[in-house]
Design a protein around this motif. Structure first.
Motif, PDB file in Angstrom:
ATOM      1  N   ASN A  64       0.795  -1.227   0.000  1.00 29.33           N
ATOM      2  CA  ASN A  64       0.000   0.000   0.000  1.00 29.33           C
ATOM      3  C   ASN A  64       0.824   1.272   0.000  1.00 29.33           C
ATOM      4  OD1 ASN A  64      -2.849  -0.924   0.025  1.00 29.33           O
ATOM      5  ND2 ASN A  64      -2.113  -2.068   1.785  1.00 29.33           N
ATOM      6  N   THR A  65       2.108   1.151  -0.299  1.00 32.13           N
ATOM      7  CA  THR A  65       2.938   2.350  -0.448  1.00 32.13           C
ATOM      8  C   THR A  65       3.741   2.210  -1.737  1.00 32.13           C
ATOM      9  OG1 THR A  65       4.631   1.320   0.924  1.00 32.13           O
ATOM     10  CG2 THR A  65       3.150   2.857   2.018  1.00 32.13           C
ATOM     11  N   PRO A  66       4.116   3.339  -2.357  1.00 30.76           N
ATOM     12  CA  PRO A  66       4.826   3.251  -3.638  1.00 30.76           C
ATOM     13  C   PRO A  66       6.240   2.684  -3.457  1.00 30.76           C
ATOM     14  CG  PRO A  66       3.932   5.460  -3.266  1.00 30.76           C
ATOM     15  CD  PRO A  66       3.830   4.728  -1.978  1.00 30.76           C
ATOM     16  N   LEU A  68       8.811   3.409  -5.145  1.00 33.75           N
ATOM     17  CA  LEU A  68       9.825   4.460  -5.249  1.00 33.75           C
ATOM     18  C   LEU A  68      10.089   5.107  -3.881  1.00 33.75           C
ATOM     19  CD1 LEU A  68      11.654   6.058  -7.178  1.00 33.75           C
ATOM     20  CD2 LEU A  68       9.806   7.711  -7.438  1.00 33.75           C
ATOM     21  N   VAL A  69       9.003   5.302  -3.121  1.00 34.73           N
ATOM     22  CA  VAL A  69       9.170   5.892  -1.794  1.00 34.73           C
ATOM     23  C   VAL A  69       9.889   4.909  -0.880  1.00 34.73           C
ATOM     24  CG1 VAL A  69       7.997   6.970   0.161  1.00 34.73           C
ATOM     25  CG2 VAL A  69       7.083   7.269  -2.135  1.00 34.73           C
ATOM     26  N   PHE A  73      13.225   5.689   1.022  1.00 34.04           N
ATOM     27  CA  PHE A  73      13.254   5.498   2.480  1.00 34.04           C
ATOM     28  C   PHE A  73      14.473   4.666   2.879  1.00 34.04           C
ATOM     29  CE2 PHE A  73      12.249   3.099   6.314  1.00 34.04           C
ATOM     30  CZ  PHE A  73      11.857   4.112   7.174  1.00 34.04           C
ATOM     31  N   GLY A  77      16.621   7.307   4.229  1.00 35.16           N
ATOM     32  CA  GLY A  77      16.037   7.353   5.574  1.00 35.16           C
ATOM     33  C   GLY A  77      16.752   6.465   6.579  1.00 35.16           C
TER      34      GLY A  77
ATOM     35  N   GLN B 154      -0.145   4.830  -6.397  1.00 32.67           N
ATOM     36  CA  GLN B 154       1.262   4.702  -6.005  1.00 32.67           C
ATOM     37  C   GLN B 154       2.187   5.191  -7.122  1.00 32.67           C
ATOM     38  OE1 GLN B 154       1.964   0.692  -4.691  1.00 32.67           O
ATOM     39  NE2 GLN B 154       0.243   0.738  -3.276  1.00 32.67           N
ATOM     40  N   SER B 157       3.781   8.723  -7.729  1.00 36.61           N
ATOM     41  CA  SER B 157       5.056   9.139  -7.131  1.00 36.61           C
ATOM     42  C   SER B 157       6.174   9.172  -8.172  1.00 36.61           C
ATOM     43  CB  SER B 157       5.435   8.209  -5.983  1.00 36.61           C
ATOM     44  OG  SER B 157       5.668   6.906  -6.464  1.00 36.61           O
ATOM     45  N   LEU B 158       6.031   8.366  -9.234  1.00 37.33           N
ATOM     46  CA  LEU B 158       7.083   8.343 -10.256  1.00 37.33           C
ATOM     47  C   LEU B 158       7.216   9.675 -10.982  1.00 37.33           C
ATOM     48  CD1 LEU B 158       6.563   4.882 -11.996  1.00 37.33           C
ATOM     49  CD2 LEU B 158       7.810   5.457  -9.947  1.00 37.33           C
ATOM     50  N   VAL B 160       7.636  12.432  -9.927  1.00 33.64           N
ATOM     51  CA  VAL B 160       8.748  13.185  -9.359  1.00 33.64           C
ATOM     52  C   VAL B 160       9.883  13.271 -10.379  1.00 33.64           C
ATOM     53  CG1 VAL B 160      10.714  12.809  -7.835  1.00 33.64           C
ATOM     54  CG2 VAL B 160       8.433  12.760  -6.919  1.00 33.64           C
ATOM     55  N   LEU B 161      10.123  12.155 -11.038  1.00 38.79           N
ATOM     56  CA  LEU B 161      11.293  12.061 -11.896  1.00 38.79           C
ATOM     57  C   LEU B 161      11.106  12.817 -13.209  1.00 38.79           C
ATOM     58  CD1 LEU B 161      12.102   8.322 -11.139  1.00 38.79           C
ATOM     59  CD2 LEU B 161      13.133  10.347 -10.121  1.00 38.79           C
ATOM     60  N   LEU B 168       5.722  13.302  -2.817  1.00 33.07           N
ATOM     61  CA  LEU B 168       7.091  12.868  -2.576  1.00 33.07           C
ATOM     62  C   LEU B 168       8.066  14.021  -2.788  1.00 33.07           C
ATOM     63  CD1 LEU B 168       9.274  10.753  -2.084  1.00 33.07           C
ATOM     64  CD2 LEU B 168       8.989   9.979  -4.436  1.00 33.07           C
ATOM     65  N   GLN B 172      10.791  15.910  -0.430  1.00 39.81           N
ATOM     66  CA  GLN B 172      12.216  16.009  -0.750  1.00 39.81           C
ATOM     67  C   GLN B 172      12.700  17.449  -0.686  1.00 39.81           C
ATOM     68  OE1 GLN B 172      12.212  13.931  -4.526  1.00 39.81           O
ATOM     69  NE2 GLN B 172      13.053  12.091  -3.564  1.00 39.81           N
ATOM     70  N   VAL B 188      15.094  13.517   7.793  1.00 40.16           N
ATOM     71  CA  VAL B 188      14.979  12.702   6.588  1.00 40.16           C
ATOM     72  C   VAL B 188      14.128  11.476   6.877  1.00 40.16           C
ATOM     73  CG1 VAL B 188      16.258  11.399   4.878  1.00 40.16           C
ATOM     74  CG2 VAL B 188      17.244  13.477   5.806  1.00 40.16           C
ATOM     75  N   PHE B 189      14.467  10.808   7.968  1.00 39.33           N
ATOM     76  CA  PHE B 189      13.746   9.592   8.343  1.00 39.33           C
ATOM     77  C   PHE B 189      12.266   9.895   8.580  1.00 39.33           C
ATOM     78  CE2 PHE B 189      12.228   6.590  11.534  1.00 39.33           C
ATOM     79  CZ  PHE B 189      12.632   5.379  10.990  1.00 39.33           C
ATOM     80  N   TYR B 192      10.332  10.819   5.240  1.00 39.08           N
ATOM     81  CA  TYR B 192      10.015   9.664   4.388  1.00 39.08           C
ATOM     82  C   TYR B 192       8.967   8.762   5.037  1.00 39.08           C
ATOM     83  CZ  TYR B 192      13.299  10.665   0.683  1.00 39.08           C
ATOM     84  OH  TYR B 192      13.913  11.239  -0.381  1.00 39.08           O
ATOM     85  N   THR B 193       9.034   8.659   6.374  1.00 38.89           N
ATOM     86  CA  THR B 193       7.989   7.894   7.060  1.00 38.89           C
ATOM     87  C   THR B 193       6.628   8.544   6.827  1.00 38.89           C
ATOM     88  OG1 THR B 193       9.620   7.338   8.740  1.00 38.89           O
ATOM     89  CG2 THR B 193       7.317   6.905   9.289  1.00 38.89           C
ATOM     90  N   VAL B 195       5.724  10.331   4.281  1.00 36.09           N
ATOM     91  CA  VAL B 195       5.270  10.087   2.907  1.00 36.09           C
ATOM     92  C   VAL B 195       4.692   8.668   2.797  1.00 36.09           C
ATOM     93  CG1 VAL B 195       5.951   9.934   0.497  1.00 36.09           C
ATOM     94  CG2 VAL B 195       6.936  11.696   1.947  1.00 36.09           C
ATOM     95  N   LEU B 196       5.404   7.693   3.382  1.00 29.65           N
ATOM     96  CA  LEU B 196       4.871   6.316   3.364  1.00 29.65           C
ATOM     97  C   LEU B 196       3.484   6.296   3.990  1.00 29.65           C
ATOM     98  CD1 LEU B 196       7.997   4.176   4.380  1.00 29.65           C
ATOM     99  CD2 LEU B 196       6.805   4.135   2.187  1.00 29.65           C
ATOM    100  N   TYR B 199       0.694   7.810   1.707  1.00 30.23           N
ATOM    101  CA  TYR B 199       0.228   6.893   0.655  1.00 30.23           C
ATOM    102  C   TYR B 199      -0.581   5.747   1.246  1.00 30.23           C
ATOM    103  CZ  TYR B 199       2.609   9.018  -3.269  1.00 30.23           C
ATOM    104  OH  TYR B 199       2.974   9.875  -4.263  1.00 30.23           O
ATOM    105  N   PHE B 200      -0.113   5.266   2.410  1.00 32.48           N
ATOM    106  CA  PHE B 200      -0.803   4.138   3.046  1.00 32.48           C
ATOM    107  C   PHE B 200      -2.255   4.511   3.353  1.00 32.48           C
ATOM    108  CE2 PHE B 200      -1.916   1.217   6.454  1.00 32.48           C
ATOM    109  CZ  PHE B 200      -1.406   0.020   5.958  1.00 32.48           C
TER     110      PHE B 200
END
Lengths: 240, 219, 244
Positions: A64-66, A68-69, A73, A77, B154, B157-158, B160-161, B168, B172, B188-189, B192-193, B195-196, B199-200
């Motif tokens: 359930n998460t991408p 890429l992320v 991470f 991370g 999901q 998120s791509l 981004v590129l 995402l 960043q 940073v940690f 990113y958490t 962001v996860l 999406y979740f």
């Protein structure tokens, strides 16, 4: 604007180094995904205390998460907890964890479909749980799950392209590098697309062969019988 | 920590962009996917083959490569379009192909006798599809379509590129801002958490819904 | 009077809220065929499954040779009490011979592989399936599969064999092959517990008949007593229905 074939031919050797990396990453990740998948599925079905809930959480988080992320991470991370992995290692870890989560679901379905009856037949012969799984559930369930696992496998290979995002020198990243100096976008990205299509095509052919090898119903009959029917529809893996 | 809280409005904007892009992609790909999927089942060889090639190509190429193709190809042949539109087109091409494949599978899983019996009753092709086949196929295909849409969310998120400032990317950028004031692994940690988690929160309910529908089918 | 092989004392078993076995007490004699009959839902199959611990019991005790079930390691018990199922349950990925060899080779019996092969062939011969040793289950008819399943269970050289409606899933013309195999087995002095709907077979092969209904034993005795001269109304009604 003209389409520069000579440029593509010129760049092919460089692209091939990227292809080699892509195949290497994919292969390592697939082996690990397979192991995670089988172990996780057995843990889920046997409802092993503590481990089973952990597996459930892991599968849900990954699915359930991408991806890429997840890759970012792991790469950016994790140094927070003192874990600094190289791009290649991050790539293999990320792809294996991702493929493993999907593989667990693939195998869980297959193992469960190996009827309760065969389970009982094994137990009533005096076999213990280890033997029942090792010799009955896993061999039969693996064959049943193989088509869906091969879809996951195909997605793992395609998703290795995301590792370009952290600068792993795989196929997509080599193409980006080449574009950055030549600006020949069309030539490069079309070639890239074609190469991926070829990889996927060859893989689906290989998987169809393995599937045929695994099919115990056909193995017994002496008639060698080879057809591509039914292969085409399974060719391209699932979304991802 | 404070820096993250200060950046929250910016992050939320990125999250909003992700949701907006997702919704647009969902609409385009469901509509497109159903059309291509139905075309794929037609008797006309040209249409059937064309839709098959479309499906196979866009399912076979990694989503990221499709995005790059659209992003770089369109301007080269004279279409200057905003990043958002390249993202929408690229992701939709990929999603349409996948939805179409699921639709084809579900239509072909309806027994042929259903079509025959409708023809025997005097229904024409369109009516047979509309009132007999598609209603039955919809039920079967819904779980996998929702699965694809989860994947689609999901995949945003791509983008981004190719330079989209979605969820995402907003994280960043925030990270860059914070680390400029000195290296900060905690931020940073945490980001990113976050962001996860973001999406979740979108994807997990979708997964549950899809699984729920699937279980109901089995009964 | 023959020796008692298994003793079943006051066995209770329930699934969720519904009790399926409600105080079963009886005994299985050595070298005899005990046949359990009764309407569906009477609990006869559950009782049979309790006899090799595929089901655990909630109350009561089962003895094998005067030893309580709980004192026998479960895998050891299952090699001493073999079972054949209604749906043959052969392992589809293994040839007939490998189906026979799987359990004995994994359980490290004292026998060598060659001895096991030899035993396998002699058992297949006994059930009339020697020619099919290398075939896969897929290629066999239902009756043939069931005879292989019987041979597979016999590989462990069990002291008791349980048969759970083994002919119910077969085409009518295949039923006899399997019944003949079971008759031969009975004649050879195997201790057998059989759940069946084949009343003719029950009467012919059974040394003892147990009639069950609604989780209890209604009546038990020799075939003459139960079939020819039943005392209970429920037995009479059941037999009238099935023999009609």
């Amino acid at each position: 604007m003209k389409f520069d074939i000579a440029f593509i031919i010129d760049q092919l050797p460089y692209l091939m180094t990227g292809l080699k990396m892509t195949l290497l990453l994919s292969f390592a990740s697939l082996v690990l995904s397979l192991l995670i998948g089988i172990a996780g599925a057995v843990i889920r079905i046997l409802k092993v205390p503590i481990l089973s809930p952990i597996i459930i959480g892991y599968v849900e988080l990954i699915r359930n998460t991408p991806l890429l992320v997840q890759i970012f991470f792991l790469y950016f991370g994790l140094p927070f907890i003192g874990l600094k992995l190289s791009g290649t290692v991050t790539g293999i870890v990320a792809l294996s964890l991702w493929g493993g989560a999907y593989a667990i679901e693939n195998f869980r379905g297959g193992f469960k479909s190996v009827s309760k009856n065969l389970n009982e037949a094994g137990y009533s012969l005096g076999l213990n749980t280890y033997h029942v799984y090792r010799h009955i559930i896993i061999p039969i369930g693996f064959r049943v799950s193989f088509p869906s696992f091969s879809n996951t496998a195909m997605s793992v290979v395609k998703n290795s392209s995301l590792l370009a995002g952290i600068g792993v020198l795989e196929l997509t990243f080599t193409a980006l590098n080449s574009v950055a100096v030549s600006f020949k976008y069309i030539e490069m990205f079309l070639s890239l697309g074609v190469i991926y299509l070829l990889i996927v095509w060859v893989l689906s052919f290989l998987f169809a062969l393995i599937e045929r090898k695994l099919d115990f119903k056909r193995r017994s009959s002496k008639k060698a019988f080879f057809s591509f029917k039914g292969m085409a529809n399974k060719t391209y893996g699932k979304a991802g | 920590m404070n820096a993250i809280i200060e950046s929250l409005p910016f992050l939320l904007k990125g999250f909003g962009f992700t949701i907006w892009l997702s919704i647009c992609c969902v609409i385009v790909s469901v509509l497109g996917g159903v059309i291509v999927g139905v075309l794929r089942t037609l008797e006309n060889t040209v249409i059937r083959l064309a839709s098959k090639i479309f499906i196979d190509v866009f399912r076979g190429i990694p989503t990221l490569v499709v995005l790059f193709l659209v992003f770089f190809l369109l301007p080269t042949i004279g279409f200057q379009i905003p990043n958002f539109l390249s993202a929408l087109i690229g992701l939709s091409l990929w999603a349409i192909a996948n939805v179409a494949e699921a639709v084809r599978g579900s239509i072909q899983s309806i027994p042929k006798t259903q079509t025959e019996v409708s023809y025997a009753l005097g229904l024409n092709y369109v009516n047979t599809m509309m009132y007999v086949i598609i209603p039955q196929a919809t039920k079967r295909v819904l779980p996998s379509i929702i699965g694809i849409l989860t994947n689609l969310v999901q995949s945003t998120s791509l983008t981004v590129l190719i330079g989209n400032v979605e969820f995402l990317k907003s994280a960043q950028i925030t990270i860059e801002r914070i680390t400029m004031m000195g290296s900060n692994n905690t931020a940073v940690f945490m980001l990113y958490t976050l962001v996860l988690a973001g999406y979740f929160i979108i994807c997990y309910p979708l997964s549950l819904w899809s699984r729920n529908l699937e279980n109901r089918l089995k009964v | 009077m023959t020796k008692t092989k298994m003793k079943i004392e006051n066995v209770h078993k329930s699934f969720d809220q519904s009790s399926v076995l409600r105080g079963i007490t009886t005994s299985i004699s050595e070298k005899e065929a005990t046949v359990i009959i009764g309407p569906s839902g009477s609990g006869k199959s559950t009782l049979l499954r309790c006899l090799n611990r595929l089901e655990s019991i909630n109350e009561g005790t089962i003895y094998l040779d005067d030893q309580s079930f709980m004192d026998i390691p479960i895998q050891k018990l299952r090699t001493r009490v073999g079972m054949v199922f209604q749906s043959f349950n052969l392992f589809p990925h293994l040839s007939v011979m490998k189906n026979l060899l799987l359990a004995p080779t994994k359980l490290q019996t004292s026998k060598s592989k060659d001895e096991l092969m030899e035993l396998g062939y002699s058992l297949l011969d006994k059930v009339g399936m020697k020619e099919k040793a290398e075939s896969y289950p897929e290629e066999l008819s239902g009756g043939q599969q069931q005879r292989v399943a019987i041979a597979r269970a016999l590989m462990m050289e069990p002291e008791v064999m349980l048969f759970d409606e083994v002919t119910s899933a077969l085409d009518p013309e295949r039923v006899n092959d399997v019944l003949e195999t079971m008759k031969d087995l009975a004649k050879s002095g195997m201790t057998m517990v059989i759940v069946t709907h084949e009343m003719g077979f029950a009467r012919e092969v059974g040394d003892k008949i147990i009639f069950m209904d609604q989780g209890v034993i209604v009546e038990e005795g020799t075939p003459e007593e139960v079939f020819g001269n039943s005392k209970e109304d429920r037995t009479k009604a059941f037999l009238r229905n099935v023999l009609k």
